[in-house]
Scaffold this active site. Structure first.
Site, PDB file in Angstrom:
ATOM      1  N   TYR A 189     107.115  10.215  30.092  1.00  0.00           N
ATOM      2  CA  TYR A 189     108.183  10.153  29.099  1.00  0.00           C
ATOM      3  C   TYR A 189     107.954  11.107  27.929  1.00  0.00           C
ATOM      4  O   TYR A 189     108.881  11.445  27.213  1.00  0.00           O
ATOM      5  CB  TYR A 189     108.309   8.743  28.516  1.00  0.00           C
ATOM      6  CG  TYR A 189     108.821   7.693  29.471  1.00  0.00           C
ATOM      7  CD1 TYR A 189     109.321   8.037  30.719  1.00  0.00           C
ATOM      8  CD2 TYR A 189     108.787   6.353  29.124  1.00  0.00           C
ATOM      9  CE1 TYR A 189     109.773   7.066  31.592  1.00  0.00           C
ATOM     10  CE2 TYR A 189     109.247   5.380  29.989  1.00  0.00           C
ATOM     11  CZ  TYR A 189     109.739   5.735  31.222  1.00  0.00           C
ATOM     12  OH  TYR A 189     110.188   4.769  32.071  1.00  0.00           O
TER      13      TYR A 189
ATOM     14  N   LYS B  81      99.121   5.900  41.436  1.00  0.00           N
ATOM     15  CA  LYS B  81      99.663   6.318  42.732  1.00  0.00           C
ATOM     16  C   LYS B  81      98.725   7.415  43.245  1.00  0.00           C
ATOM     17  O   LYS B  81      99.127   8.562  43.477  1.00  0.00           O
ATOM     18  CB  LYS B  81     101.112   6.817  42.535  1.00  0.00           C
ATOM     19  CG  LYS B  81     101.879   7.051  43.802  1.00  0.00           C
ATOM     20  CD  LYS B  81     102.264   5.784  44.539  1.00  0.00           C
ATOM     21  CE  LYS B  81     102.989   6.098  45.830  1.00  0.00           C
ATOM     22  NZ  LYS B  81     103.137   4.949  46.719  1.00  0.00           N
TER      23      LYS B  81
ATOM     24  N   ASP C 123     103.240   0.654  43.895  1.00  0.00           N
ATOM     25  CA  ASP C 123     104.199  -0.074  44.744  1.00  0.00           C
ATOM     26  C   ASP C 123     103.641  -1.436  45.137  1.00  0.00           C
ATOM     27  O   ASP C 123     104.365  -2.443  45.167  1.00  0.00           O
ATOM     28  CB  ASP C 123     104.598   0.764  45.971  1.00  0.00           C
ATOM     29  CG  ASP C 123     103.443   1.529  46.583  1.00  0.00           C
ATOM     30  OD1 ASP C 123     102.385   1.653  45.927  1.00  0.00           O
ATOM     31  OD2 ASP C 123     103.568   2.003  47.718  1.00  0.00           O
TER      32      ASP C 123
ATOM     33  N   ASP D 202     106.239   0.755  31.856  1.00  0.00           N
ATOM     34  CA  ASP D 202     107.566   0.381  31.386  1.00  0.00           C
ATOM     35  C   ASP D 202     108.250  -0.487  32.439  1.00  0.00           C
ATOM     36  O   ASP D 202     108.802  -1.556  32.148  1.00  0.00           O
ATOM     37  CB  ASP D 202     108.356   1.686  31.162  1.00  0.00           C
ATOM     38  CG  ASP D 202     109.686   1.461  30.492  1.00  0.00           C
ATOM     39  OD1 ASP D 202     109.855   0.415  29.850  1.00  0.00           O
ATOM     40  OD2 ASP D 202     110.560   2.341  30.616  1.00  0.00           O
TER      41      ASP D 202
ATOM     42  N   ASP E  46     108.697  -4.786  32.361  1.00  0.00           N
ATOM     43  CA  ASP E  46     110.018  -5.426  32.408  1.00  0.00           C
ATOM     44  C   ASP E  46     110.153  -6.333  33.621  1.00  0.00           C
ATOM     45  O   ASP E  46     110.798  -7.379  33.558  1.00  0.00           O
ATOM     46  CB  ASP E  46     111.133  -4.373  32.404  1.00  0.00           C
ATOM     47  CG  ASP E  46     111.542  -4.017  30.982  1.00  0.00           C
ATOM     48  OD1 ASP E  46     110.783  -4.343  30.045  1.00  0.00           O
ATOM     49  OD2 ASP E  46     112.620  -3.418  30.797  1.00  0.00           O
TER      50      ASP E  46
END
Ligand code: NAD
Length: 376
Positions: free
Chosen positions: A144, A204, A236, A260, A264
């Site tokens: 980000y 990952k 994942d 993030d 959530d």
């Protein structure tokens, strides 16, 4: 020792829930013999209306003189068109404060007390021993925040009308340095020493170069914390495990975008945003971590001004401040215990309404705050 707090309530439900957090801080101050100097200042639309900008100079100066910032929430979508994007409170105040104070790590504790299990979308057998985890993610650096972003446009002329631009390719860059990974890992391990001493590092590493570096640096950092267990998990798998067996997690540490999304997802398992606090932490100065503490939710304009918002997220944010910035662990724990006690006694704001209200005592924002203060 005296600690100073800049209390910036902001917009929407901010002032209502901040009032209750200050009430609870005053109660814990008295019960634990602490000294807090709490100074309130303008931020958000309230500040734009009264002083012309979302983060007035006076407010910033107060934050610089303080040991921590207790933040409410800013932003009102229905006023977005009044000022350009960069002057809106979300950027000009919230983001600006994070940059100004170098708040590189974001902490989201996600806890579902047993008495609120009915609010979770998970079946009771999936909840196991209950949800009590902490997501630590990068707040600066990472996908980000890496500066290299690009959109490539070609000009297309359609028919006889005006030429139209169509973006055919867009690029975001994920770049991480070893030192950026190291400092967020260190924060996660330190937080784990105050909890159940387990860190799950999420990446990952089977695909991304940045994740290979991430895994190496986190493993290296873990050597300084021999009493904390470290495990690595692919993102994942982590997304699946969070809904299959959330009770296996203690501290989860990851890059900004992964964090993030996972935070959530975990928050949704709890059922109400009104219960969840958040901390953004930066560098240590004289052994103290500077931080901005706030609810995970926003200004909730739909319920603002009605004395129905749940103040617990803001109250728990204040508890995080006592723990992480001031090192007042017993006082922080006392606030968390008081919240638990009041929930166990059946006090509920409307967002925590269950399948039936039998055995519940439905209360307003201010009544919930007073009950928690009294429990202290
Ligand atoms: P929101 O979090 O404000 O509200 C989402 C839903 O959750 C609403 O139905 C709201 O009523 C409910 N909710 C949130 N907090 C609650 C509480 N304490 N008690 C009871 N219910 C609660 O998200 P949104 O509606 O998407 O955003 C509203 C504004 O807040 C936007 O302008 C957004 O930019 C801003 N925002 C600010 C912050 C921040 O300042 N840190 C964070 C998120 C959103």
């Amino acid at each position: 020792m005296k600690r100073t707090v800049a209390a910036l309530a902001g917009d929407g439900i901010g002032p209502e829930v901040m009032r209750e957090a200050i009430k609870v801080l005053r109660a814990v101050e008295k019960a634990h013999g602490l000294r807090l100097d709490i100074q309130e200042a303008l931020v958000g639309w309230d500040a734009i209306d009264k002083e012309g900008k979302a983060l007035p100079d006076r407010t910033l100066a107060l934050c610089k003189e303080s040991d921590a910032i207790l933040f409410g929430a800013v932003g009102l979508q229905y006023r977005d068109s009044e000022v350009p994007k960069e002057k809106r409170p979300e950027r000009a105040a919230s983001l600006r404060l994070r940059r100004q104070f170098g708040l590189y790590a974001n902490l989201r504790p996600i806890k579902l007390p047993a008495e609120l299990a009915y609010g979770s979308p998970l079946r009771p057998e999936r909840l196991g021993d209950g949800i009590d985890l902490l997501v630590v993610r990068q707040a600066t650096g990472g996908l980000y925040n890496t500066a290299r972003k690009k959109t490539e446009a070609v000009l297309e002329v359609r028919g006889e009308g005006a030429p139209m631009q169509q973006v055919l390719r867009a690029v975001d860059t994920l770049s991480l340095t070893a030192s950026e990974i190291e400092r967020v890992a260190q924060m996660a391990f330190l937080a784990a020493t105050l909890r159940r001493r387990k860190v799950t590092s999420v990446d990952k590493a089977n695909i991304l170069e940045t994740s290979i570096l991430w895994r190496q640096v986190v493993t290296e950092a873990s050597r300084r914390f021999p009493d904390v267990t470290l495990e690595h998990m692919l993102v994942d798998t982590a997304a699946m495990q969070l809904v299959l067996r959330p009770d296996q997690f203690d501290v989860v540490v990851c890059e900004g975008m992964f964090g993030d999304i996972l935070a959530d997802e975990a928050a949704a398992l709890v059922g109400s945003l009104g219960l969840l606090p958040s901390a953004s932490l930066g560098a240590r100065h004289q052994g103290q971590v500077f931080g901005l503490y706030e609810p995970a939710g926003g200004t909730a304009p739909d319920i603002a001004g009605k004395n129905v918002a749940n103040p617990i997220a803001q109250i728990l944010a204040a508890a995080l401040m006592l723990r992480y910035s001031f090192g007042w662990q017993p006082a922080a724990q006392a606030i968390e215990d008081a919240v638990r006690k009041v929930l166990a006694a059946g006090y509920r704001t409307p967002d925590l309404r269950g399948p039936s209200t039998a055995g519940f005592r439905m209360v307003s924002t201010s009544e919930m705050g007073s009950a928690i203060a009294e429990a202290l």
